[in-house]
Write a protein that holds these residues in place. Sequence first.
Motif, PDB file in Angstrom:
ATOM      1  N   MET A 182      -5.861  -4.928 -11.239  1.00 54.14           N
ATOM      2  CA  MET A 182      -6.986  -4.000 -11.420  1.00 54.14           C
ATOM      3  C   MET A 182      -6.811  -2.663 -10.714  1.00 54.14           C
ATOM      4  SD  MET A 182     -10.203  -6.646 -11.310  1.00 54.14           S
ATOM      5  CE  MET A 182     -11.399  -5.363 -11.596  1.00 54.14           C
ATOM      6  N   PHE A 183      -6.132  -2.639  -9.554  1.00 49.81           N
ATOM      7  CA  PHE A 183      -6.044  -1.401  -8.776  1.00 49.81           C
ATOM      8  C   PHE A 183      -4.595  -1.095  -8.442  1.00 49.81           C
ATOM      9  CE2 PHE A 183     -10.154  -3.390  -7.624  1.00 49.81           C
ATOM     10  CZ  PHE A 183     -10.983  -2.447  -8.218  1.00 49.81           C
ATOM     11  N   GLU A 184      -4.198   0.155  -8.651  1.00 52.37           N
ATOM     12  CA  GLU A 184      -2.780   0.485  -8.524  1.00 52.37           C
ATOM     13  C   GLU A 184      -2.358   0.904  -7.117  1.00 52.37           C
ATOM     14  OE1 GLU A 184      -4.922   4.217 -10.013  1.00 52.37           O
ATOM     15  OE2 GLU A 184      -4.954   2.073 -10.415  1.00 52.37           O
ATOM     16  N   SER A 185      -3.296   0.961  -6.173  1.00 55.36           N
ATOM     17  CA  SER A 185      -2.929   1.376  -4.814  1.00 55.36           C
ATOM     18  C   SER A 185      -3.221   0.306  -3.767  1.00 55.36           C
ATOM     19  CB  SER A 185      -3.671   2.668  -4.451  1.00 55.36           C
ATOM     20  OG  SER A 185      -3.419   3.682  -5.389  1.00 55.36           O
ATOM     21  N   ARG A 186      -3.631  -0.855  -4.199  1.00 57.63           N
ATOM     22  CA  ARG A 186      -4.127  -1.836  -3.240  1.00 57.63           C
ATOM     23  C   ARG A 186      -3.007  -2.537  -2.465  1.00 57.63           C
ATOM     24  NH1 ARG A 186      -9.584  -4.905  -4.704  1.00 57.63           N
ATOM     25  NH2 ARG A 186     -10.484  -4.649  -2.653  1.00 57.63           N
ATOM     26  N   LEU A 187      -1.800  -2.528  -2.989  1.00 57.13           N
ATOM     27  CA  LEU A 187      -0.698  -3.219  -2.313  1.00 57.13           C
ATOM     28  C   LEU A 187       0.113  -2.300  -1.401  1.00 57.13           C
ATOM     29  CD1 LEU A 187       0.662  -5.468  -5.218  1.00 57.13           C
ATOM     30  CD2 LEU A 187      -0.982  -6.067  -3.429  1.00 57.13           C
ATOM     31  N   PHE A 188      -0.281  -1.058  -1.299  1.00 57.84           N
ATOM     32  CA  PHE A 188       0.539  -0.115  -0.549  1.00 57.84           C
ATOM     33  C   PHE A 188       0.474  -0.327   0.962  1.00 57.84           C
ATOM     34  CE2 PHE A 188       0.517   3.334  -4.087  1.00 57.84           C
ATOM     35  CZ  PHE A 188       1.410   2.569  -4.810  1.00 57.84           C
ATOM     36  N   PHE A 189      -0.368  -1.245   1.429  1.00 56.93           N
ATOM     37  CA  PHE A 189      -0.427  -1.524   2.860  1.00 56.93           C
ATOM     38  C   PHE A 189       0.723  -2.424   3.327  1.00 56.93           C
ATOM     39  CE2 PHE A 189      -2.198  -5.369   1.250  1.00 56.93           C
ATOM     40  CZ  PHE A 189      -2.055  -6.335   2.244  1.00 56.93           C
ATOM     41  N   VAL A 190       1.559  -2.896   2.398  1.00 56.10           N
ATOM     42  CA  VAL A 190       2.619  -3.837   2.789  1.00 56.10           C
ATOM     43  C   VAL A 190       3.649  -3.205   3.721  1.00 56.10           C
ATOM     44  CG1 VAL A 190       2.357  -5.216   0.689  1.00 56.10           C
ATOM     45  CG2 VAL A 190       4.079  -3.417   0.763  1.00 56.10           C
ATOM     46  N   ASP A 191       3.713  -1.859   3.766  1.00 62.20           N
ATOM     47  CA  ASP A 191       4.661  -1.240   4.684  1.00 62.20           C
ATOM     48  C   ASP A 191       4.370  -1.629   6.130  1.00 62.20           C
ATOM     49  OD1 ASP A 191       2.290   0.224   4.610  1.00 62.20           O
ATOM     50  OD2 ASP A 191       3.283   2.108   5.131  1.00 62.20           O
ATOM     51  N   LYS A 192       3.075  -1.832   6.445  1.00 59.75           N
ATOM     52  CA  LYS A 192       2.713  -2.267   7.800  1.00 59.75           C
ATOM     53  C   LYS A 192       3.221  -3.681   8.063  1.00 59.75           C
ATOM     54  CE  LYS A 192      -0.518   1.121   7.117  1.00 59.75           C
ATOM     55  NZ  LYS A 192      -0.705   1.882   5.873  1.00 59.75           N
ATOM     56  N   LEU A 193       3.143  -4.539   7.052  1.00 61.57           N
ATOM     57  CA  LEU A 193       3.616  -5.914   7.212  1.00 61.57           C
ATOM     58  C   LEU A 193       5.143  -5.961   7.322  1.00 61.57           C
ATOM     59  CD1 LEU A 193       1.279  -7.665   4.615  1.00 61.57           C
ATOM     60  CD2 LEU A 193       1.040  -7.633   7.104  1.00 61.57           C
ATOM     61  N   LEU A 194       5.811  -5.049   6.631  1.00 61.53           N
ATOM     62  CA  LEU A 194       7.273  -4.963   6.768  1.00 61.53           C
ATOM     63  C   LEU A 194       7.652  -4.563   8.192  1.00 61.53           C
ATOM     64  CD1 LEU A 194       8.128  -3.195   3.378  1.00 61.53           C
ATOM     65  CD2 LEU A 194       8.643  -5.565   3.995  1.00 61.53           C
ATOM     66  N   ASP A 195       6.865  -3.651   8.781  1.00 63.62           N
ATOM     67  CA  ASP A 195       7.107  -3.264  10.178  1.00 63.62           C
ATOM     68  C   ASP A 195       6.967  -4.454  11.122  1.00 63.62           C
ATOM     69  OD1 ASP A 195       7.529  -0.658   9.435  1.00 63.62           O
ATOM     70  OD2 ASP A 195       5.520   0.040   9.948  1.00 63.62           O
ATOM     71  N   MET A 196       6.131  -5.437  10.722  1.00 61.14           N
ATOM     72  CA  MET A 196       5.906  -6.605  11.563  1.00 61.14           C
ATOM     73  C   MET A 196       6.969  -7.686  11.338  1.00 61.14           C
ATOM     74  SD  MET A 196       1.737  -6.883  11.245  1.00 61.14           S
ATOM     75  CE  MET A 196       1.458  -7.867  12.727  1.00 61.14           C
ATOM     76  N   GLY A 197       7.877  -7.449  10.388  1.00 62.86           N
ATOM     77  CA  GLY A 197       8.970  -8.389  10.167  1.00 62.86           C
ATOM     78  C   GLY A 197       8.798  -9.302   8.977  1.00 62.86           C
ATOM     79  N   SER A 198       7.813  -9.057   8.136  1.00 62.18           N
ATOM     80  CA  SER A 198       7.629  -9.915   6.963  1.00 62.18           C
ATOM     81  C   SER A 198       8.658  -9.571   5.886  1.00 62.18           C
ATOM     82  CB  SER A 198       6.216  -9.745   6.399  1.00 62.18           C
ATOM     83  OG  SER A 198       5.999  -8.404   6.016  1.00 62.18           O
ATOM     84  N   LYS A 199       8.850 -10.503   4.957  1.00 61.59           N
ATOM     85  CA  LYS A 199       9.815 -10.308   3.869  1.00 61.59           C
ATOM     86  C   LYS A 199       9.034 -10.124   2.560  1.00 61.59           C
ATOM     87  CE  LYS A 199      13.342 -13.170   6.119  1.00 61.59           C
ATOM     88  NZ  LYS A 199      14.132 -14.411   6.038  1.00 61.59           N
ATOM     89  N   ILE A 200       8.875  -8.860   2.183  1.00 67.71           N
ATOM     90  CA  ILE A 200       8.090  -8.524   0.992  1.00 67.71           C
ATOM     91  C   ILE A 200       8.854  -7.497   0.177  1.00 67.71           C
ATOM     92  CG2 ILE A 200       5.896  -7.602   0.115  1.00 67.71           C
ATOM     93  CD1 ILE A 200       4.662  -8.304   2.832  1.00 67.71           C
ATOM     94  N   ILE A 201       8.921  -7.718  -1.126  1.00 66.72           N
ATOM     95  CA  ILE A 201       9.487  -6.726  -2.045  1.00 66.72           C
ATOM     96  C   ILE A 201       8.344  -6.192  -2.902  1.00 66.72           C
ATOM     97  CG2 ILE A 201      11.135  -6.294  -3.908  1.00 66.72           C
ATOM     98  CD1 ILE A 201      12.642  -8.835  -2.872  1.00 66.72           C
ATOM     99  N   LEU A 202       8.054  -4.896  -2.768  1.00 70.22           N
ATOM    100  CA  LEU A 202       7.041  -4.273  -3.609  1.00 70.22           C
ATOM    101  C   LEU A 202       7.710  -3.897  -4.925  1.00 70.22           C
ATOM    102  CD1 LEU A 202       4.067  -3.454  -3.626  1.00 70.22           C
ATOM    103  CD2 LEU A 202       4.756  -1.194  -2.788  1.00 70.22           C
ATOM    104  N   CYS A 203       7.446  -4.687  -5.943  1.00 71.55           N
ATOM    105  CA  CYS A 203       8.138  -4.523  -7.227  1.00 71.55           C
ATOM    106  C   CYS A 203       7.680  -3.254  -7.953  1.00 71.55           C
ATOM    107  CB  CYS A 203       7.902  -5.737  -8.115  1.00 71.55           C
ATOM    108  SG  CYS A 203       8.255  -7.318  -7.312  1.00 71.55           S
ATOM    109  N   ASP A 204       6.383  -2.977  -7.904  1.00 70.31           N
ATOM    110  CA  ASP A 204       5.766  -1.798  -8.511  1.00 70.31           C
ATOM    111  C   ASP A 204       4.359  -1.705  -7.931  1.00 70.31           C
ATOM    112  OD1 ASP A 204       3.995  -3.490 -10.080  1.00 70.31           O
ATOM    113  OD2 ASP A 204       5.633  -3.806 -11.496  1.00 70.31           O
ATOM    114  N   PRO A 205       3.550  -0.735  -8.324  1.00 72.68           N
ATOM    115  CA  PRO A 205       2.222  -0.615  -7.698  1.00 72.68           C
ATOM    116  C   PRO A 205       1.327  -1.840  -7.845  1.00 72.68           C
ATOM    117  CG  PRO A 205       2.767   1.393  -8.878  1.00 72.68           C
ATOM    118  CD  PRO A 205       3.821   0.393  -9.237  1.00 72.68           C
ATOM    119  N   HIS A 206       1.668  -2.741  -8.774  1.00 75.85           N
ATOM    120  CA  HIS A 206       0.786  -3.877  -9.047  1.00 75.85           C
ATOM    121  C   HIS A 206       1.347  -5.230  -8.616  1.00 75.85           C
ATOM    122  CE1 HIS A 206      -2.193  -1.623 -11.439  1.00 75.85           C
ATOM    123  NE2 HIS A 206      -1.167  -0.901 -11.819  1.00 75.85           N
ATOM    124  N   ARG A 207       2.634  -5.302  -8.264  1.00 72.60           N
ATOM    125  CA  ARG A 207       3.232  -6.610  -7.990  1.00 72.60           C
ATOM    126  C   ARG A 207       4.056  -6.581  -6.708  1.00 72.60           C
ATOM    127  NH1 ARG A 207       6.896  -7.979 -12.727  1.00 72.60           N
ATOM    128  NH2 ARG A 207       7.291  -5.734 -12.517  1.00 72.60           N
TER     129      ARG A 207
END
Length: 435
Positions: free
Chosen positions: A342-367
């Motif tokens: 539904m929202f194209e900017s809601r996942l952009f906070f994952v950069d903070k989680l990457l700084d904390m050491g999490s393993k996340i791949i932001l595929c596109d604005p929605h996934r």
Amino acid sequence: MGTFKIEGGHSLSGEITPQGAKNEALQILCAVLLTSEKVTIHNIPDIVDVNKLISLLEDLGVKIQKKGKGSYTFKSDDINLDYLQSDQFKQDGRGLRGSIMLVGPLLARFGKGYIPKPGGDKIGRRRLDTHFEGFIKLGAKFRYNREEYFYGVEAKELKGTYMLLDEASVTGTANILMAAVLAKGQTTIYNAACEPYLQQLCKMLNRMGAKITGVGSNLLEIEGVDSLGGTEHTMLPDMIEIGSWIGLAAMTKSELTIKNVSWDDLGQIPTTFKKLGIQLERRGDDIYIPEHKDGYEIQNYIDGSILTIADAPWPGLTPDLLSIILVVATQAKGELIIHQKMFESRLFFVDKLLDMGSKIILCDPHRAAIIGHDFKSTLKATTMTSPDIRAGVSLLIAALSAKGTSTIHNIEQIDRGYEDIDVRLRAIGAKIDRV
């Protein structure tokens, strides 16, 4: 700008009670404008967005009395319509997303409703087209001042009609519904939202004298009435907060009981967390979450492929919980794909989680694809800024599970949706300070 200091890595324990539902409050409070009689509402959350709306209603001329914690009476028998054209209203209304919900009741009862372009979360576009297209179909004339971003609808008389909504918008359905209850004749709304908070609004309006059928379905029939009376209403607990506490318990390996959750209105939420491997037990109307000493494992699909969790209109999963689920998955055993439709900017906070050491791949604005740590390595404490309400709480949950002391700035975003969150978390053992 407020800040939280969080010392993470500690288990919590005890009971926590969810606040009243924010998203229900923004609808229910606007409905008091539909009658000149007294309306009493209980379980109103004491949060920034709701308090802003109460102040807007008071500036409009609604007589408001606080009867106790979370309980207010409202009497809209002397509304100041001139306020709607004032610079003060243009300023105040712009700071609250929920101010759009004033338009339907004002249009229905007074023949005009105005609103500045609403603010709120920076999570992507939130179209207002569904709202205004519905008002136009009911007979209203639409106008828009591009220089001031000021919207308006006016009508001498609203007339019932058939409409097929272009999207199952919750706020759009609620706004059109509140206009239609005082329109002449019958209105049919197809592809209507049907989530529990919308059902609550329908039940409240029917107690006030409205004639709404099809409640709980996506086909609403409204027979217009001449006027509505007063009523008393109690709001549901906030399902997003309930989901937040489930995620918090799992991430911090804590034994928690969430009190008075209104289980029958939670829909897919318990099932979705169980798919992440989180154990939860129904005890009366409470949720009991045991200590997850050995962590939790994400279920794959039957064919072995990676689980995808996506948002959808009710009875699908609410988009407001995807940020929480994403954070919880960072410490699960296994992999998960989050699809935020539904929202194209809601996942952009994952950069903070990457700084904390999490393993996340932001595929596109929605996934986003998340590879869980299975608690084999802990998240690292860091300094972050909250971009919106739900991402803010997700970062707070991450900080409570991380080793070390984290700092979260711009906590006003969290306060918009969560009542006394630091006080309630300290009561169950969290080490969190507001500075």
